[in-house]
Write an enzyme that holds these catalytic residues in place. Structure first.
Site, PDB file in Angstrom:
ATOM      1  N   CYS A   2     -44.267 -12.581   8.024  1.00  0.00           N
ATOM      2  CA  CYS A   2     -43.013 -12.643   7.261  1.00  0.00           C
ATOM      3  C   CYS A   2     -43.292 -12.538   5.764  1.00  0.00           C
ATOM      4  O   CYS A   2     -44.121 -13.286   5.239  1.00  0.00           O
ATOM      5  CB  CYS A   2     -42.276 -13.939   7.573  1.00  0.00           C
ATOM      6  N   LYS A  44     -48.609 -13.229  15.381  1.00  0.00           N
ATOM      7  CA  LYS A  44     -47.874 -12.015  14.995  1.00  0.00           C
ATOM      8  C   LYS A  44     -48.252 -11.696  13.558  1.00  0.00           C
ATOM      9  O   LYS A  44     -48.088 -12.532  12.677  1.00  0.00           O
ATOM     10  CB  LYS A  44     -46.369 -12.203  15.126  1.00  0.00           C
ATOM     11  N   HIS A  78     -47.116  -5.909  13.761  1.00  0.00           N
ATOM     12  CA  HIS A  78     -46.057  -5.133  13.118  1.00  0.00           C
ATOM     13  C   HIS A  78     -46.744  -3.987  12.381  1.00  0.00           C
ATOM     14  O   HIS A  78     -47.524  -4.218  11.464  1.00  0.00           O
ATOM     15  CB  HIS A  78     -45.274  -6.020  12.152  1.00  0.00           C
ATOM     16  N   ASN A 103     -45.048  -3.668  17.240  1.00  0.00           N
ATOM     17  CA  ASN A 103     -43.726  -4.033  16.734  1.00  0.00           C
ATOM     18  C   ASN A 103     -43.428  -3.161  15.518  1.00  0.00           C
ATOM     19  O   ASN A 103     -44.323  -2.776  14.788  1.00  0.00           O
ATOM     20  CB  ASN A 103     -43.723  -5.520  16.364  1.00  0.00           C
ATOM     21  N   GLY A 104     -42.145  -2.866  15.327  1.00  0.00           N
ATOM     22  CA  GLY A 104     -41.727  -2.122  14.149  1.00  0.00           C
ATOM     23  C   GLY A 104     -41.125  -0.778  14.499  1.00  0.00           C
ATOM     24  O   GLY A 104     -41.801   0.083  15.043  1.00  0.00           O
ATOM     25  N   ARG A 126     -34.701  -5.572  15.490  1.00  0.00           N
ATOM     26  CA  ARG A 126     -33.285  -5.362  15.178  1.00  0.00           C
ATOM     27  C   ARG A 126     -32.514  -4.605  16.249  1.00  0.00           C
ATOM     28  O   ARG A 126     -31.345  -4.896  16.500  1.00  0.00           O
ATOM     29  CB  ARG A 126     -33.165  -4.645  13.831  1.00  0.00           C
TER      30      ARG A 126
END
Length: 335
Positions: A108, A148, A180, A220-221, A243
């Site tokens: 994050c 992550k 990610h 991810n991403g 998302r």
């Protein structure tokens, strides 16, 4: 060699299989109401909580942040923090509550996370991350501890940073990691911009799976469709969707059990998912909750379908009003 305390021995015997498809931890989005909705669409996908900070649990005593519905299993809790002792104590609290996995946030990029010296900034200190996950494993018992991360931050060279980071995680006994596939820019980009502007580097993440075949690696991403999920599973052990799983949940999860997990059970239709929420919404309102707290997560259920605009309008305009109940949801259903 993997730390025996970090073997996959959760309440779900095949948590690694569940991780073939997961829904990313997303602040303000993947709360318990969202996860209950997602579980109606997929029996198998691994669901993640919003990030909970270790200080909030250990120092702040905010144990209500650990509440969840038993129907959510398999469910993982994501922790934010950088103090090994505090993360160990927070992990033990998560395990006491019955979570199937505890995940450390090393991705994050928000200012608030940086000020707490955790999240993506930890990509700069992989040895500290190794200390953190080792401590978490001590607090986790048989429950797996996962990570992550990003491919790097700021001016780091991901081709150097990421393999070194994964090597250190492997050495600390971590067996499952989600990457990610973007850098995070800690200065100059907002958290929202960090989700879009840094380019995706799927090829590097695919290469990491070749270099670390014994690790369970999820990508991810930028994943937007079931077709992309299926394609990425030809390279990777798992795919984490963010998302798209929130804004178009049925597109991602509605038929995932059959397409990703080989489950032949008939999937619920969009309307059947809505009707299956009736008892849950009734219990929530009876306990003092508001309809909008649940329906805000349901707005994307009919994305791309006839009646989607009216569905969103009726719920957006009416769900926050005093006395609003499931009858409003029925009224909003596309006809």
């Amino acid at each position: 060699m993997a730390n025996p305390k970090n073997q996959e021995k959760s309440g779900f015997s095949d948590l690694r299989n569940a991780a073939r498809l997961s829904v990313a931890p997303m602040m303000d989005w993947t709360d318990r109401h969202c996860r209950y909705l997602h579980r109606l669409m997929s029996h198998h996908a691994l669901l993640y909580t919003e990030m909970v900070t270790a200080p909030a649990l250990v120092r702040g005593g905010a144990l209500h942040l650990l509440d969840y519905n038993v129907e959510e299993h398999p469910v993982a809790l994501q922790l934010g923090g950088s103090d090994p002792a505090e993360l160990k104590a927070a992990t033990a609290l998560c395990v006491e509550r019955g979570y199937d996995e505890v995940n450390l946030n090393v991705g994050c990029p928000s200012d608030r996370v940086q000020s707490g010296a955790f999240g993506a900034v930890l990509m700069k200190t992989p040895d500290l991350v190794a200390d953190c996950v080792s401590a978490m494993q001590e607090g986790a018992g048989d429950v797996p501890v996962t990570v992550k991360c990003r491919i790097g931050v700021d001016d780091q060279d991901p081709t150097e940073v990421l393999p070194d980071f994964l090597e250190k995680m492997r050495g600390a006994g971590v067996t499952r990691i989600t990457v990610h596939a973007r850098k995070a820019w800690l200065e100059g980009l907002s958290p929202k911009e960090n989700r879009d502007i840094p380019p995706l580097d799927y090829a590097l993440v695919h290469e990491m799976k070749r270099v670390f075949p014994e690790l369970h690696l999820s990508i991810n991403g930028g994943v937007q469709s079931p077709e992309t999920i299926e394609e990425e599973l030809t390279f990777m052990d798992g795919v984490m969707v963010g998302r798209a799983a929130y804004h178009q949940p049925y597109d991602i999860l509605g038929h995932a059990d059959k397409r990703v997990f080989g489950d032949a059970r008939e999937a619920l239709s969009r309307a059947e998912v809505v009707l299956a929420m009736e008892d849950y919404i009734g219990r929530h309102i009876a306990s003092g909750g508001k309809l909008a707290q649940v329906t805000k997560h349901m707005l994307g259920l009919f994305a791309g379908q006839p009646g989607a605009r009216r569905w969103k309008r009726v719920l957006s305009e009416g769900a926050h009003k005093e006395g609003a109940g499931f009858e409003l949801v029925r009224e909003a259903l596309p006809r």
